[in-house]
Motif scaffolding. Structure first.
Motif, mmCIF file in Angstrom:
data_model
loop_
_atom_site.group_PDB
_atom_site.id
_atom_site.type_symbol
_atom_site.label_atom_id
_atom_site.label_comp_id
_atom_site.label_asym_id
_atom_site.label_seq_id
_atom_site.Cartn_x
_atom_site.Cartn_y
_atom_site.Cartn_z
ATOM 1 N N ARG A 18 0.828 -1.207 0.000
ATOM 2 C CA ARG A 18 0.000 0.000 0.000
ATOM 3 C C ARG A 18 0.861 1.255 0.000
ATOM 4 O O ARG A 18 0.665 2.161 -0.810
ATOM 5 C CB ARG A 18 -0.940 -0.002 1.210
ATOM 6 N N GLN A 19 1.815 1.311 0.898
ATOM 7 C CA GLN A 19 2.635 2.521 0.996
ATOM 8 C C GLN A 19 3.484 2.741 -0.247
ATOM 9 O O GLN A 19 3.616 3.877 -0.720
ATOM 10 C CB GLN A 19 3.504 2.479 2.250
ATOM 11 N N LEU A 20 4.083 1.683 -0.779
ATOM 12 C CA LEU A 20 4.924 1.849 -1.962
ATOM 13 C C LEU A 20 4.111 2.297 -3.169
ATOM 14 O O LEU A 20 4.555 3.143 -3.948
ATOM 15 C CB LEU A 20 5.688 0.562 -2.267
ATOM 16 N N ALA A 21 2.909 1.747 -3.335
ATOM 17 C CA ALA A 21 2.071 2.117 -4.481
ATOM 18 C C ALA A 21 1.426 3.484 -4.302
ATOM 19 O O ALA A 21 1.461 4.318 -5.211
ATOM 20 C CB ALA A 21 0.998 1.052 -4.709
ATOM 21 N N VAL A 22 0.842 3.729 -3.131
ATOM 22 C CA VAL A 22 0.088 4.964 -2.912
ATOM 23 C C VAL A 22 1.013 6.146 -2.625
ATOM 24 O O VAL A 22 0.909 7.197 -3.250
ATOM 25 C CB VAL A 22 -0.929 4.789 -1.756
ATOM 26 N N ASP A 23 1.914 5.971 -1.680
ATOM 27 C CA ASP A 23 2.742 7.090 -1.224
ATOM 28 C C ASP A 23 3.973 7.349 -2.085
ATOM 29 O O ASP A 23 4.439 8.481 -2.172
ATOM 30 C CB ASP A 23 3.190 6.861 0.223
ATOM 31 N N TYR A 24 4.507 6.293 -2.717
ATOM 32 C CA TYR A 24 5.745 6.454 -3.477
ATOM 33 C C TYR A 24 5.582 6.240 -4.981
ATOM 34 O O TYR A 24 6.549 6.337 -5.728
ATOM 35 C CB TYR A 24 6.831 5.532 -2.923
ATOM 36 N N GLY A 25 4.365 5.918 -5.433
ATOM 37 C CA GLY A 25 4.094 5.792 -6.853
ATOM 38 C C GLY A 25 4.784 4.644 -7.551
ATOM 39 O O GLY A 25 5.025 4.692 -8.757
ATOM 40 N N ILE A 45 -6.176 -1.306 -2.313
ATOM 41 C CA ILE A 45 -5.048 -0.402 -2.575
ATOM 42 C C ILE A 45 -5.319 0.432 -3.824
ATOM 43 O O ILE A 45 -5.071 1.637 -3.853
ATOM 44 C CB ILE A 45 -3.728 -1.186 -2.707
ATOM 45 N N ASP A 46 -5.861 -0.206 -4.852
ATOM 46 C CA ASP A 46 -6.158 0.514 -6.089
ATOM 47 C C ASP A 46 -7.170 1.634 -5.850
ATOM 48 O O ASP A 46 -7.026 2.732 -6.411
ATOM 49 C CB ASP A 46 -6.675 -0.447 -7.158
ATOM 50 N N ALA A 47 -8.160 1.382 -5.008
ATOM 51 C CA ALA A 47 -9.138 2.427 -4.674
ATOM 52 C C ALA A 47 -8.457 3.601 -3.993
ATOM 53 O O ALA A 47 -8.781 4.765 -4.253
ATOM 54 C CB ALA A 47 -10.233 1.849 -3.781
ATOM 55 N N GLU A 48 -7.490 3.291 -3.135
ATOM 56 C CA GLU A 48 -6.756 4.359 -2.453
ATOM 57 C C GLU A 48 -5.873 5.128 -3.438
ATOM 58 O O GLU A 48 -5.737 6.351 -3.329
ATOM 59 C CB GLU A 48 -5.925 3.771 -1.316
ATOM 60 N N ILE A 49 -5.297 4.427 -4.406
ATOM 61 C CA ILE A 49 -4.494 5.094 -5.443
ATOM 62 C C ILE A 49 -5.386 6.055 -6.234
ATOM 63 O O ILE A 49 -5.007 7.205 -6.479
ATOM 64 C CB ILE A 49 -3.836 4.067 -6.394
ATOM 65 N N GLY A 61 3.591 9.847 -11.318
ATOM 66 C CA GLY A 61 4.009 9.250 -10.060
ATOM 67 C C GLY A 61 2.957 8.402 -9.401
ATOM 68 O O GLY A 61 3.171 7.926 -8.307
ATOM 69 N N SER A 62 1.800 8.185 -10.065
ATOM 70 C CA SER A 62 0.802 7.333 -9.449
ATOM 71 C C SER A 62 1.208 5.878 -9.634
ATOM 72 O O SER A 62 1.572 5.451 -10.722
ATOM 73 C CB SER A 62 -0.587 7.602 -10.032
ATOM 74 N N GLY A 63 1.146 5.125 -8.556
ATOM 75 C CA GLY A 63 1.569 3.741 -8.579
ATOM 76 C C GLY A 63 0.483 2.817 -9.075
ATOM 77 O O GLY A 63 -0.608 3.236 -9.460
#
Length: 102
Positions: A18-25, A45-49, A61-63
């Motif tokens: 979650r953090q790598l995809a959402v926060d770090y793209g 996680i995808d919903a959060e992205i 930068g979106s993961g």
């Protein structure tokens, strides 16, 4: 960057994904033993992205997350995972071995 995380549907593996995809793209390949649990975790996680990208003025930068089946206790499953089309044309920058076979 592309990151492969095993045991990615719960606990530390989920939170790392979650953090790598959402926060770090980063593009995260989520490796899990249960495809249904992996799909549910990836959808969350995808919903959060999607939500975080709607707040951002820049789409760069979106993961992303890609759920894949892997059972580290089954060599055939590991081979199938490694040969998966989702990984075939990508360079894996990080392998996060969160799950393992004891």
């Amino acid at each position: 960057q592309t990151v492969v995380i095993t045991g990615a549907n719960a606990g530390v593996g989920y939170e790392t994904s979650r953090q790598l995809a959402v926060d770090y793209g980063m593009d995260v390949i989520m490796g899990c033993r249960s495809m249904s649990k992996c799909n549910n975790a990836a959808a969350s996680i995808d919903a959060e992205i999607q939500q975080s990208s709607s707040y951002s003025s820049s789409s760069s930068g979106s993961g992303s997350v890609t759920p894949l089946l892997i059972d580290l206790a089954d060599f055939h499953s590991v081979q199938k995972f490694a040969n998966n089309e989702a990984l075939s044309n990508r360079r894996v920058d990080v392998l996060w071995n969160n799950a393992g076979y004891a």
